[in-house]
Scaffold this active site. Structure first.
Site, PDB file in Angstrom:
ATOM      1  N   GLY A 144      35.890  36.437  38.195  1.00 51.07           N
ATOM      2  CA  GLY A 144      36.293  37.341  39.261  1.00 51.07           C
ATOM      3  C   GLY A 144      36.915  38.568  38.610  1.00 51.07           C
TER       4      GLY A 144
ATOM      5  N   ARG B 207      32.989  39.841  28.857  1.00 45.55           N
ATOM      6  CA  ARG B 207      31.998  39.942  29.948  1.00 45.55           C
ATOM      7  C   ARG B 207      31.747  41.428  30.209  1.00 45.55           C
ATOM      8  NH1 ARG B 207      32.512  36.273  35.040  1.00 45.55           N
ATOM      9  NH2 ARG B 207      30.267  36.576  35.022  1.00 45.55           N
TER      10      ARG B 207
ATOM     11  N   GLN C  55      29.843  29.483  42.980  1.00 46.62           N
ATOM     12  CA  GLN C  55      31.228  29.911  43.260  1.00 46.62           C
ATOM     13  C   GLN C  55      31.540  29.788  44.753  1.00 46.62           C
ATOM     14  OE1 GLN C  55      29.096  31.555  41.279  1.00 46.62           O
ATOM     15  NE2 GLN C  55      30.123  32.741  39.714  1.00 46.62           N
TER      16      GLN C  55
ATOM     17  N   ASP D 145      32.302  44.078  41.294  1.00 41.51           N
ATOM     18  CA  ASP D 145      32.633  44.022  39.866  1.00 41.51           C
ATOM     19  C   ASP D 145      32.686  45.403  39.229  1.00 41.51           C
ATOM     20  OD1 ASP D 145      31.369  41.248  40.523  1.00 41.51           O
ATOM     21  OD2 ASP D 145      32.645  41.015  38.758  1.00 41.51           O
TER      22      ASP D 145
ATOM     23  N   ASN E 194      27.818  43.516  42.244  1.00 42.01           N
ATOM     24  CA  ASN E 194      28.538  42.297  42.627  1.00 42.01           C
ATOM     25  C   ASN E 194      27.611  41.124  42.291  1.00 42.01           C
ATOM     26  OD1 ASN E 194      30.848  40.943  43.789  1.00 42.01           O
ATOM     27  ND2 ASN E 194      29.571  40.480  45.541  1.00 42.01           N
TER      28      ASN E 194
HETATM   29  O1  MRU Z   1      30.555  35.804  37.769  1.00 41.20           O
HETATM   30  P1  MRU Z   1      31.832  35.871  38.557  1.00 41.20           P
HETATM   31  O2  MRU Z   1      32.181  34.599  39.239  1.00 41.20           O
HETATM   32  O3  MRU Z   1      32.965  36.448  37.743  1.00 41.20           O
HETATM   33  O4  MRU Z   1      31.503  36.928  39.692  1.00 41.20           O
HETATM   34  C1  MRU Z   1      32.498  37.277  40.606  1.00 41.20           C
HETATM   35  C2  MRU Z   1      32.033  38.202  41.649  1.00 41.20           C
HETATM   36  O5  MRU Z   1      30.914  38.641  41.675  1.00 41.20           O
HETATM   37  C3  MRU Z   1      33.074  38.628  42.645  1.00 41.20           C
HETATM   38  O6  MRU Z   1      32.494  38.884  43.883  1.00 41.20           O
HETATM   39  C4  MRU Z   1      33.751  39.904  42.141  1.00 41.20           C
HETATM   40  O7  MRU Z   1      34.234  39.745  40.840  1.00 41.20           O
HETATM   41  C5  MRU Z   1      34.856  40.318  43.010  1.00 41.20           C
HETATM   42  S1  MRU Z   1      36.180  39.205  42.928  1.00 41.20           S
HETATM   43  C6  MRU Z   1      37.480  39.731  43.825  1.00 41.20           C
END
Ligand code: MRU
Length: 352
Positions: A47, A89, A196, A237, A247
């Protein structure tokens, strides 16, 4: 949420291990920056805002580890650690945003004693973490204004307390609407490949008794077409200067269908997720993750050996599909580029 996603006590960074949820609620402990880097890369913590806050503590832990080195070597080694952390990441810009904030503090204090530098860095990491919660609360207040008194809300991935230090972005708006007495029900996409939605969003919603239904990602289009969804709320993101938004993979698909049926589609994200340096989504680096996330579910093989796999972790929703971006400074309405540009000139918004 009952448990805070990120805690820092006595030199130990404690992160809810999100690989284990919902079956086990356990904290992963990072005692040096390499463990923080590994927690981010392996998605113990994930996230966008959460990885930013965790990385800030990672910078502090690097400084602590190198505290006995001569000043020049100390500064060089911390910057080296920053570069490694930033690479953990590639898509969420909050990661480099938080690291740059820490580097600014390092720079401003470089001639101070090492103890003073360490105190300043720890204070900054704590500030990033505390401000994340305040920012989420502010977004929730603004976001609640666009949630009808009675609404079915679709969300994707996890943009909840677990994706932040606490409270959440898109799920923060949902929490606020629920606790302010609105009759809301949530449809949560399971969000393959890492689930998720099923593992984390469903966990948060069940824990707080917010009415919710879990769906397969492929069921969302039918619900949107059939008038079962009033509003789509997702996190982000990285947001480009023109409003294009990266995202979780699958968000773009939802935005196309929501746009076709004229269903409001909002991004909920702090201004730290805006990358003012890139003009459009074409410049956003999209992370590709291991083929095993597709060929296996929770470690159990579901596809034959030898199959080719394509596994992008994010996609880009074009600005024209977005009804608005809910930030801690208010809601940006189309044209998004103009709203983002005026934020760029606003005091108090740190540019990436
Ligand atoms: O791969 P992840 O689980 O880190 O991806 C997270 C997302 O895509 C969320 O929607 C994004 O980070 C916003 S979190 C407030």
């Amino acid at each position: 949420m009952q448990y805070r996603t990120i805690k820092f006590n006595h030199g130990v960074l404690k992160l809810i291990d999100q690989r284990k949820l919902p079956l086990e609620l356990r904290y992963y402990e990072a005692r040096n920056y390499k463990e923080v880097e590994s927690a981010i890369a392996s998605m113990v913590i994930r996230g966008a805002p959460a990885i930013g806050a965790a990385a800030a503590y990672g910078v502090y832990l690097a400084a602590f580890e190198y505290r006995d080195l001569p000043r020049e070597t100390f500064l060089a080694k911390v910057l080296e650690a920053d570069t490694e952390l930033a690479k953990a990441r590639p898509t969420a810009v909050n990661l480099s945003w938080a690291i740059k904030k820490m580097e600014r503090v390092l720079d401003n204090n470089q001639n101070e004693t090492i103890d003073t530098i360490l105190t300043a860095l720890l204070n900054e990491a704590d500030k990033i973490a505390e401000q994340d919660i305040e920012t989420n609360m502010a977004m929730a207040r603004y976001g609640n204004e666009i949630v009808p008194e009675k609404a079915a809300i679709l969300t994707h991935c996890n943009a909840g307390a677990l994706a932040t230090v606490d409270y959440g972005t898109a799920l923060g708006v949902i929490r606020k609407a629920h606790y302010s007495g609105k009759k809301i029900t949530v449809y949560a996409d399971e969000t393959r490949p890492r689930l998720q939605g099923a593992r984390l969003t469903a966990f948060e919603l069940v824990e707080e008794g917010i009415p919710a239904t879990l769906i397969a990602d492929s069921a969302a289009a039918t619900l949107l077409r059939d008038g079962k969804i009033d509003l789509v709320l997702v996190g982000a993101d990285r947001i480009a200067a023109n409003g294009d938004t990266a995202n979780k993979i699958g968000t773009y698909m939802l935005s196309e269908i929501a746009s076709k049926y004229r269903i409001p589609f909002y991004i909920v994200a702090p201004t730290s997720t805006i990358d003012f340096n890139i003009s459009s989504g074409e410049e956003i680096a999209i992370e590709e993750r291991s083929p095993e996330e597709i060929t296996k579910i929770q470690g159990v093989r579901i596809a034959p050996e030898g199959i080719n796999v394509y596994n992008p972790a994010f996609d880009v929703t074009p600005a024209e599909n977005i009804t608005g971006i809910i930030t801690e400074k208010g809601i940006i309405h189309p044209p998004l580029a103009a709203g983002i540009n005026s934020l760029k000139n606003e005091k108090g918004v740190m540019k990436n």
